[in-house]
Write a protein that holds these residues in place. Structure first.
Motif, PDB file in Angstrom:
ATOM      1  N   PRO A   1      36.604  39.009  47.779  1.00 30.76           N
ATOM      2  CA  PRO A   1      36.924  38.533  46.420  1.00 30.76           C
ATOM      3  C   PRO A   1      36.843  37.017  46.344  1.00 30.76           C
ATOM      4  CG  PRO A   1      38.507  40.174  47.148  1.00 30.76           C
ATOM      5  CD  PRO A   1      37.680  39.835  48.350  1.00 30.76           C
ATOM      6  N   SER A   2      36.328  36.539  45.225  1.00 29.77           N
ATOM      7  CA  SER A   2      36.207  35.096  45.039  1.00 29.77           C
ATOM      8  C   SER A   2      37.583  34.486  44.862  1.00 29.77           C
ATOM      9  CB  SER A   2      35.333  34.794  43.825  1.00 29.77           C
ATOM     10  OG  SER A   2      35.348  33.421  43.538  1.00 29.77           O
ATOM     11  N   SER A   3      37.761  33.319  45.484  1.00 30.86           N
ATOM     12  CA  SER A   3      39.046  32.638  45.348  1.00 30.86           C
ATOM     13  C   SER A   3      39.098  31.775  44.095  1.00 30.86           C
ATOM     14  CB  SER A   3      39.299  31.749  46.576  1.00 30.86           C
ATOM     15  OG  SER A   3      38.244  30.799  46.716  1.00 30.86           O
ATOM     16  N   SER A   4      37.933  31.584  43.453  1.00 29.04           N
ATOM     17  CA  SER A   4      37.884  30.769  42.241  1.00 29.04           C
ATOM     18  C   SER A   4      37.882  31.672  41.017  1.00 29.04           C
ATOM     19  CB  SER A   4      36.623  29.891  42.245  1.00 29.04           C
ATOM     20  OG  SER A   4      35.473  30.703  42.225  1.00 29.04           O
ATOM     21  N   PRO A   5      38.266  31.145  39.859  1.00 30.17           N
ATOM     22  CA  PRO A   5      38.338  31.976  38.655  1.00 30.17           C
ATOM     23  C   PRO A   5      36.997  32.356  38.074  1.00 30.17           C
ATOM     24  CG  PRO A   5      38.854  29.705  38.130  1.00 30.17           C
ATOM     25  CD  PRO A   5      38.744  29.782  39.619  1.00 30.17           C
ATOM     26  N   THR A   6      35.931  31.712  38.542  1.00 26.57           N
ATOM     27  CA  THR A   6      34.612  32.059  38.049  1.00 26.57           C
ATOM     28  C   THR A   6      33.664  32.295  39.197  1.00 26.57           C
ATOM     29  OG1 THR A   6      33.951  29.747  37.908  1.00 26.57           O
ATOM     30  CG2 THR A   6      34.878  30.745  35.928  1.00 26.57           C
ATOM     31  N   ALA A   7      32.621  33.067  38.945  1.00 31.50           N
ATOM     32  CA  ALA A   7      31.649  33.377  39.983  1.00 31.50           C
ATOM     33  C   ALA A   7      30.673  32.226  40.147  1.00 31.50           C
ATOM     34  CB  ALA A   7      30.895  34.654  39.617  1.00 31.50           C
ATOM     35  N   THR A   8      30.120  32.081  41.341  1.00 27.57           N
ATOM     36  CA  THR A   8      29.193  30.990  41.631  1.00 27.57           C
ATOM     37  C   THR A   8      28.008  31.499  42.415  1.00 27.57           C
ATOM     38  OG1 THR A   8      30.398  30.456  43.658  1.00 27.57           O
ATOM     39  CG2 THR A   8      31.048  29.275  41.664  1.00 27.57           C
ATOM     40  N   SER A   9      27.147  30.553  42.812  1.00 32.70           N
ATOM     41  CA  SER A   9      25.989  30.845  43.662  1.00 32.70           C
ATOM     42  C   SER A   9      25.116  31.947  43.089  1.00 32.70           C
ATOM     43  CB  SER A   9      26.439  31.212  45.074  1.00 32.70           C
ATOM     44  OG  SER A   9      27.140  30.157  45.661  1.00 32.70           O
TER      45      SER A   9
ATOM     46  N   ILE B   1      31.670  33.717  34.529  1.00 32.84           N
ATOM     47  CA  ILE B   1      32.515  34.305  33.490  1.00 32.84           C
ATOM     48  C   ILE B   1      33.949  34.347  33.992  1.00 32.84           C
ATOM     49  CG2 ILE B   1      30.686  35.720  32.488  1.00 32.84           C
ATOM     50  CD1 ILE B   1      31.712  38.052  34.099  1.00 32.84           C
ATOM     51  N   PRO B   2      34.896  34.354  33.075  1.00 37.16           N
ATOM     52  CA  PRO B   2      36.294  34.421  33.489  1.00 37.16           C
ATOM     53  C   PRO B   2      36.584  35.704  34.246  1.00 37.16           C
ATOM     54  CG  PRO B   2      36.088  33.780  31.188  1.00 37.16           C
ATOM     55  CD  PRO B   2      34.741  34.228  31.641  1.00 37.16           C
ATOM     56  N   THR B   3      37.587  35.683  35.129  1.00 40.24           N
ATOM     57  CA  THR B   3      37.932  36.859  35.915  1.00 40.24           C
ATOM     58  C   THR B   3      39.063  37.658  35.294  1.00 40.24           C
ATOM     59  OG1 THR B   3      39.440  35.566  37.263  1.00 40.24           O
ATOM     60  CG2 THR B   3      37.173  35.764  38.034  1.00 40.24           C
ATOM     61  N   ILE B   4      39.550  37.217  34.151  1.00 41.43           N
ATOM     62  CA  ILE B   4      40.633  37.944  33.492  1.00 41.43           C
ATOM     63  C   ILE B   4      40.090  38.600  32.227  1.00 41.43           C
ATOM     64  CG2 ILE B   4      42.891  37.775  32.426  1.00 41.43           C
ATOM     65  CD1 ILE B   4      42.886  37.324  35.420  1.00 41.43           C
ATOM     66  N   ALA B   5      40.252  39.900  32.142  1.00 44.62           N
ATOM     67  CA  ALA B   5      39.846  40.641  30.950  1.00 44.62           C
ATOM     68  C   ALA B   5      41.094  41.192  30.272  1.00 44.62           C
ATOM     69  CB  ALA B   5      38.892  41.769  31.317  1.00 44.62           C
ATOM     70  N   SER B   6      41.097  41.204  28.956  1.00 45.21           N
ATOM     71  CA  SER B   6      42.311  41.572  28.223  1.00 45.21           C
ATOM     72  C   SER B   6      42.392  43.058  27.912  1.00 45.21           C
ATOM     73  CB  SER B   6      42.400  40.772  26.928  1.00 45.21           C
ATOM     74  OG  SER B   6      41.266  41.034  26.117  1.00 45.21           O
TER      75      SER B   6
ATOM     76  N   GLN C   1      32.960  44.175  42.094  1.00 41.75           N
ATOM     77  CA  GLN C   1      32.582  44.487  43.468  1.00 41.75           C
ATOM     78  C   GLN C   1      31.132  44.085  43.668  1.00 41.75           C
ATOM     79  OE1 GLN C   1      34.103  48.068  45.627  1.00 41.75           O
ATOM     80  NE2 GLN C   1      32.017  48.794  45.301  1.00 41.75           N
ATOM     81  N   VAL C   2      30.883  43.149  44.565  1.00 40.57           N
ATOM     82  CA  VAL C   2      29.533  42.632  44.799  1.00 40.57           C
ATOM     83  C   VAL C   2      29.120  42.955  46.224  1.00 40.57           C
ATOM     84  CG1 VAL C   2      28.060  40.595  44.810  1.00 40.57           C
ATOM     85  CG2 VAL C   2      29.926  40.764  43.158  1.00 40.57           C
ATOM     86  N   TYR C   3      28.036  43.699  46.369  1.00 37.83           N
ATOM     87  CA  TYR C   3      27.518  44.009  47.703  1.00 37.83           C
ATOM     88  C   TYR C   3      26.822  42.782  48.293  1.00 37.83           C
ATOM     89  CZ  TYR C   3      28.475  48.878  46.551  1.00 37.83           C
ATOM     90  OH  TYR C   3      29.094  50.047  46.203  1.00 37.83           O
ATOM     91  N   SER C   4      26.834  42.688  49.607  1.00 38.55           N
ATOM     92  CA  SER C   4      26.236  41.535  50.282  1.00 38.55           C
ATOM     93  C   SER C   4      24.752  41.414  49.960  1.00 38.55           C
ATOM     94  CB  SER C   4      26.438  41.653  51.797  1.00 38.55           C
ATOM     95  OG  SER C   4      27.800  41.584  52.133  1.00 38.55           O
ATOM     96  N   ALA C   5      24.057  42.536  49.869  1.00 41.31           N
ATOM     97  CA  ALA C   5      22.625  42.504  49.550  1.00 41.31           C
ATOM     98  C   ALA C   5      22.400  41.903  48.172  1.00 41.31           C
ATOM     99  CB  ALA C   5      22.031  43.910  49.627  1.00 41.31           C
ATOM    100  N   HIS C   6      23.279  42.269  47.217  1.00 41.63           N
ATOM    101  CA  HIS C   6      23.160  41.702  45.873  1.00 41.63           C
ATOM    102  C   HIS C   6      23.398  40.193  45.916  1.00 41.63           C
ATOM    103  CE1 HIS C   6      24.517  45.841  44.049  1.00 41.63           C
ATOM    104  NE2 HIS C   6      23.365  45.918  44.701  1.00 41.63           N
ATOM    105  N   SER C   7      24.424  39.803  46.630  1.00 41.53           N
ATOM    106  CA  SER C   7      24.779  38.383  46.711  1.00 41.53           C
ATOM    107  C   SER C   7      23.651  37.568  47.329  1.00 41.53           C
ATOM    108  CB  SER C   7      26.057  38.211  47.531  1.00 41.53           C
ATOM    109  OG  SER C   7      26.410  36.858  47.655  1.00 41.53           O
ATOM    110  N   TYR C   8      23.009  38.129  48.358  1.00 38.65           N
ATOM    111  CA  TYR C   8      21.896  37.431  49.016  1.00 38.65           C
ATOM    112  C   TYR C   8      20.758  37.183  48.035  1.00 38.65           C
ATOM    113  CZ  TYR C   8      17.676  36.963  51.874  1.00 38.65           C
ATOM    114  OH  TYR C   8      16.485  36.550  52.402  1.00 38.65           O
ATOM    115  N   LEU C   9      20.390  38.206  47.285  1.00 39.33           N
ATOM    116  CA  LEU C   9      19.293  38.060  46.329  1.00 39.33           C
ATOM    117  C   LEU C   9      19.645  37.047  45.242  1.00 39.33           C
ATOM    118  CD1 LEU C   9      18.130  41.768  45.903  1.00 39.33           C
ATOM    119  CD2 LEU C   9      16.924  39.934  47.101  1.00 39.33           C
TER     120      LEU C   9
END
Length: 477
Positions: free
Chosen positions: A256-264, A269-274, A337-345
């Protein structure tokens, strides 16, 4: 009279990514298609010293996504060449190393990013389509001005290997002998196959589908990055293999990302949904570059649900998230949930977007599709058999883009060809990753060529000591 030379290209923000290169201005050039352009920039970089005979040139052609900065992407092949035993391929104490940037590339030569002197604006999508043969013809003009009488060896991988094959048909100034004495094409065909052409077409269509593409007239401040992302991801799949992806990624999930938004490369987008509906929507669109987080979407319960008269079913006001078992109006943490293969691409695509242009990508991919050494020369097999120079054909046995079968068949046609197989699970990217095997194969080939042995025997020139690879944006083909 030498061509005018420059060291910068202000209109092209990508040219500066190739440091210390020179840009020659060729007054005029006519393409195979018959179109003529003026004040044609050709970026190049040299190492070493050209000898008095002008015959100690080693030409290193660059792949599609590379610049002429060979030190950046093939540093591991640079060092002392030897007559026997172990050594390095690219020895600037013995050879005059030249790398020239091909047309359509974003790194300094004429391309959609450079200025059309007739209009004062960038060419953009109106830059004429250039071929591998066009590049060689233009580069020959620059080499002549540099004083190169002949090229001892030409080396290139992937698209650069296509250039190496094309160079075998050029004669010296007198027209009595080949201009290039030997070549080493690595994971490269003598003509593009329907298979490789189909992959590049799929990549172009991804760029075309981006609303920001605008038929190629997009501003550089708002390029079609979503289309480029899809195109680059598609290409990355052809550069590796199933086994290499399984071994490296499997079904691993990114922490899980430690920051409130996704990077790289992930969507910012914000990580909080209402609401649960918003959670589902964001999960569904996870990985999209720009999710719409400001507009309120219709309730998920109404999507695809119709009344008997065909109208959307009205919302009941509340829904239940069966997966999360929470009411729709309950605030919940959103962490996809982000798979490593997705993150690499995503990471590779994001880095590529920082250093490449969509129109240039299209121009270069079309150049590769058009590659065929037999065009206007005769039947393909006869033309390949007419190549008399020593040729070391190197294949990566797991390459799915230019397959082992394809390269071996090409090698069998060459009358003075040698074939070397690099065993690797890394596919086309083995060209970079298996550098030790490739270096040793080329060194052994060079040691068997009399004209190269004669150059290596001569006293070398002093050059600055090379450091380690600088490390840059150029991390993959």
């Amino acid at each position: 009279m030498p061509f005018e030379r420059r060291t910068t290209q202000p209109e092209n923000p990508f040219a500066s990514l190739a440091p210390n290169q020179t840009i020659a201005l060729v007054p005029e050039f006519t393409f195979e298609s018959g179109h003529t352009i003026r004040d044609v920039p050709v970026a190049y970089k040299t190492w070493g010293v050209l000898n008095e005979d002008g015959d100690n040139c080693m030409m290193i052609c660059h792949p599609l996504s590379r610049s002429v900065d060979v030190e950046d992407w093939w540093m591991n092949l640079m060092g002392a060449c030897t007559l026997e035993g172990e050594g390095k391929v690219i020895d600037e104490t013995k050879f005059y190393i030249v790398s020239l940037n091909c047309m359509g590339s974003p790194y300094g030569s004429a391309s959609p990013l450079t200025t059309n002197p007739d209009t004062g604006a960038r060419y953009g999508p109106e830059f004429p389509l250039s071929t591998i043969r066009d590049d060689c013809r233009l580069h020959k003009m620059v080499l002549d001005k540099l004083g190169v009488k002949s090229v001892a060896i030409c080396i290139g991988a992937s698209m650069a290997g296509m250039h190496a094959f094309e160079w075998t048909f050029f004669s010296d100034t007198q027209g009595t002998s080949p201009f290039v004495k030997s070549i080493v094409p690595i994971s490269a065909p003598a003509k593009s196959s329907a298979w490789s052409m189909s992959w590049t077409e799929a990549q172009r269509q991804a760029i075309f589908a981006d609303p920001k593409y605008l038929d190629g007239y997009y501003p550089l401040t708002a390029p079609p990055l979503q289309g480029m992302t899809a195109a680059r991801m598609t290409a990355m799949l052809t550069y590796r293999t199933r086994d290499s992806y399984e071994r490296r990624f499997g079904r691993d999930i990114m922490p899980p990302s430690s920051s409130p938004t996704a990077t790289s490369g992930q969507s910012s987008i914000p990580t909080i949904a209402s609401t649960a509906s918003e959670i589902h929507r964001r999960n569904h669109n996870e990985g999209r570059r720009h999710q719409n987080t400001s507009a309120a979407p219709p309730p998920s319960s109404t999507i695809g649900v119709l009344t008997p008269d065909g109208n959307p079913k009205p919302s009941s006001g509340t829904t239940t998230n069966n997966n999360l078992n929470t009411p729709a109006n309950t605030t919940s943490a959103y962490q996809s949930q982000v798979y490593s293969a997705h993150s690499y691409l995503r990471y590779q695509a994001a880095k590529f977007n920082e250093r490449f242009d969509a129109n240039c990508y299209i121009a270069l991919s079309r150049k590769m599709d058009a590659h065929d050494v037999s065009y206007n020369r005769g039947p393909y097999e006869d033309v390949v058999r007419s190549i008399k120079q020593p040729v070391l054909v190197i294949e990566i046995d797991s390459d799915v883009l230019y397959t082992s079968k394809e390269i071996k068949a090409l090698s069998d046609l060459l009358p003075n060809g040698e074939h070397f197989t690099v065993k690797s699970d890394e596919g086309h990217d083995g060209v970079l990753l298996e550098y030790e095997k490739i270096n040793d194969a080329i060194v052994a080939f060079m040691q068997r060529q009399d004209h190269i042995r004669e150059l290596v025997r001569r006293e070398g020139v002093a050059v600055p000591e090379k450091k380690t690879s600088r490390g840059s944006l150029f991390a993959s083909w």
